[in-house]
Motif scaffolding. Structure first.
Motif, mmCIF file in Angstrom:
data_model
loop_
_atom_site.group_PDB
_atom_site.id
_atom_site.type_symbol
_atom_site.label_atom_id
_atom_site.label_comp_id
_atom_site.label_asym_id
_atom_site.label_seq_id
_atom_site.Cartn_x
_atom_site.Cartn_y
_atom_site.Cartn_z
ATOM 1 N N LEU A 162 0.817 -1.217 0.000
ATOM 2 C CA LEU A 162 0.000 0.000 0.000
ATOM 3 C C LEU A 162 0.850 1.266 0.000
ATOM 4 O O LEU A 162 0.437 2.282 -0.551
ATOM 5 N N LEU A 163 2.023 1.203 0.613
ATOM 6 C CA LEU A 163 2.878 2.392 0.712
ATOM 7 C C LEU A 163 3.885 2.508 -0.430
ATOM 8 O O LEU A 163 4.501 3.561 -0.587
ATOM 9 N N ALA A 164 4.055 1.471 -1.223
ATOM 10 C CA ALA A 164 5.060 1.506 -2.287
ATOM 11 C C ALA A 164 4.921 2.728 -3.194
ATOM 12 O O ALA A 164 5.928 3.393 -3.481
ATOM 13 N N PRO A 165 3.709 3.107 -3.640
ATOM 14 C CA PRO A 165 3.613 4.296 -4.494
ATOM 15 C C PRO A 165 4.032 5.584 -3.777
ATOM 16 O O PRO A 165 4.592 6.485 -4.388
ATOM 17 N N VAL A 166 3.763 5.667 -2.479
ATOM 18 C CA VAL A 166 4.160 6.852 -1.711
ATOM 19 C C VAL A 166 5.680 6.920 -1.601
ATOM 20 O O VAL A 166 6.278 7.989 -1.815
ATOM 21 N N ILE A 167 6.304 5.811 -1.274
ATOM 22 C CA ILE A 167 7.764 5.805 -1.134
ATOM 23 C C ILE A 167 8.415 6.107 -2.477
ATOM 24 O O ILE A 167 9.357 6.910 -2.555
ATOM 25 N N GLU A 168 7.909 5.512 -3.553
ATOM 26 C CA GLU A 168 8.469 5.791 -4.871
ATOM 27 C C GLU A 168 8.362 7.280 -5.209
ATOM 28 O O GLU A 168 9.332 7.903 -5.648
ATOM 29 N N ALA A 169 7.189 7.871 -4.991
ATOM 30 C CA ALA A 169 7.000 9.296 -5.282
ATOM 31 C C ALA A 169 7.860 10.161 -4.366
ATOM 32 O O ALA A 169 8.387 11.201 -4.784
ATOM 33 N N THR A 170 8.031 9.738 -3.125
ATOM 34 C CA THR A 170 8.876 10.477 -2.181
ATOM 35 C C THR A 170 10.321 10.480 -2.675
ATOM 36 O O THR A 170 10.971 11.536 -2.728
ATOM 37 N N TRP A 171 10.816 9.308 -3.046
ATOM 38 C CA TRP A 171 12.188 9.216 -3.549
ATOM 39 C C TRP A 171 12.356 10.001 -4.838
ATOM 40 O O TRP A 171 13.396 10.602 -5.066
ATOM 41 N N ARG A 172 11.352 10.012 -5.707
ATOM 42 C CA ARG A 172 11.442 10.770 -6.962
ATOM 43 C C ARG A 172 11.575 12.271 -6.697
ATOM 44 O O ARG A 172 12.054 13.014 -7.546
ATOM 45 N N ASN A 173 11.151 12.700 -5.527
ATOM 46 C CA ASN A 173 11.313 14.090 -5.114
ATOM 47 C C ASN A 173 12.645 14.318 -4.409
ATOM 48 O O ASN A 173 12.887 15.411 -3.887
ATOM 49 N N GLY A 174 13.485 13.296 -4.347
ATOM 50 C CA GLY A 174 14.793 13.433 -3.706
ATOM 51 C C GLY A 174 14.738 13.408 -2.191
ATOM 52 O O GLY A 174 15.677 13.832 -1.526
ATOM 53 N N ILE A 175 13.643 12.930 -1.640
ATOM 54 C CA ILE A 175 13.453 12.884 -0.194
ATOM 55 C C ILE A 175 13.750 11.469 0.296
ATOM 56 O O ILE A 175 13.186 10.500 -0.206
ATOM 57 N N GLN A 176 14.626 11.371 1.269
ATOM 58 C CA GLN A 176 15.053 10.074 1.802
ATOM 59 C C GLN A 176 14.135 9.633 2.937
ATOM 60 O O GLN A 176 13.721 10.446 3.759
ATOM 61 N N THR A 177 13.840 8.341 2.978
ATOM 62 C CA THR A 177 13.029 7.762 4.047
ATOM 63 C C THR A 177 13.888 6.805 4.863
ATOM 64 O O THR A 177 14.934 6.351 4.401
ATOM 65 N N LEU A 178 13.429 6.505 6.066
ATOM 66 C CA LEU A 178 14.126 5.537 6.922
ATOM 67 C C LEU A 178 13.371 4.214 6.981
ATOM 68 O O LEU A 178 13.899 3.181 6.606
ATOM 69 N N THR A 179 12.154 4.240 7.462
ATOM 70 C CA THR A 179 11.311 3.049 7.536
ATOM 71 C C THR A 179 9.880 3.456 7.224
ATOM 72 O O THR A 179 9.557 4.655 7.209
ATOM 73 N N SER A 180 9.033 2.463 7.026
ATOM 74 C CA SER A 180 7.624 2.758 6.761
ATOM 75 C C SER A 180 6.790 1.521 7.070
ATOM 76 O O SER A 180 7.310 0.409 7.149
#
Length: 170
Positions: free
Chosen positions: A23-41
């Motif tokens: 469910l979160l894969a599209p959010v993480i992909e879009a977040t990374w495409r904006n150059g924003i790094q994530t830690l966990t989800s």
């Protein structure tokens, strides 16, 4: 070893690759495409913590109140960048109010968590730093988050305008 309770999919953006809850894969992909790094989800904080309740009964309320809520953990600066991107690429409607106002129905839960370096090396004196921002939102906001992040990545920003505060009685 941690075993994910949710089905995952591989997300790849540039050199970044991770197994992310579906469910979160599209959010993480879009977040990374904006150059924003994530830690966990996690796509459902209640479900993923349910197995704690038999060992730690005080977690029952947490599990109950987080069912249907997803979260993403960021470094503080990256969490702020995420919030900016989502807010700047859409109107200031009820969705926006959930992001920014604690009294909105289904208001996002945004916490900055200090960490003590002594948690990781008990031979050192305590030294607290703000390292983690957790942004938790209802699962039904996922599509709008993806839409706004995609708009942001494409440079399609929304001009500042009046906020619709009706959901909080203003």
């Amino acid at each position: 070893m941690y075993v994910n309770v949710h089905p995952v999919t591989t997300v790849r953006v540039g050199t970044q690759t991770a197994e992310i809850d579906q469910l979160l894969a599209p959010v993480i992909e879009a977040t990374w495409r904006n150059g924003i790094q994530t830690l966990t989800s996690c796509q459902d904080a209640g479900e993923s913590n349910a197995d704690w309740v038999p060992k730690l009964p005080h977690m029952a309320d947490y599990v109950t109140t987080r069912k249907g809520w997803a979260f993403i953990d960021f470094g503080v600066d990256q969490g702020l960048a995420f919030l900016d991107a989502v807010a700047r690429a859409g109107v200031r409607d009820a969705f926006y109010v959930r992001m920014v106002h604690w009294a909105a129905p289904d208001a996002w839960r945004i916490n900055v968590k200090p960490y003590d370096s002594a948690m990781f090396d008990e031979t050192t004196p305590s030294n607290f730093q703000l390292r983690l921002m957790q942004i938790m939102f209802p699962q039904y906001d996922i599509a709008e988050i993806v839409r706004r992040l995609s708009n942001h990545a494409a440079g399609q920003l929304t001009a500042p305008a009046r906020t619709d505060w009706t959901t909080v009685g203003r």
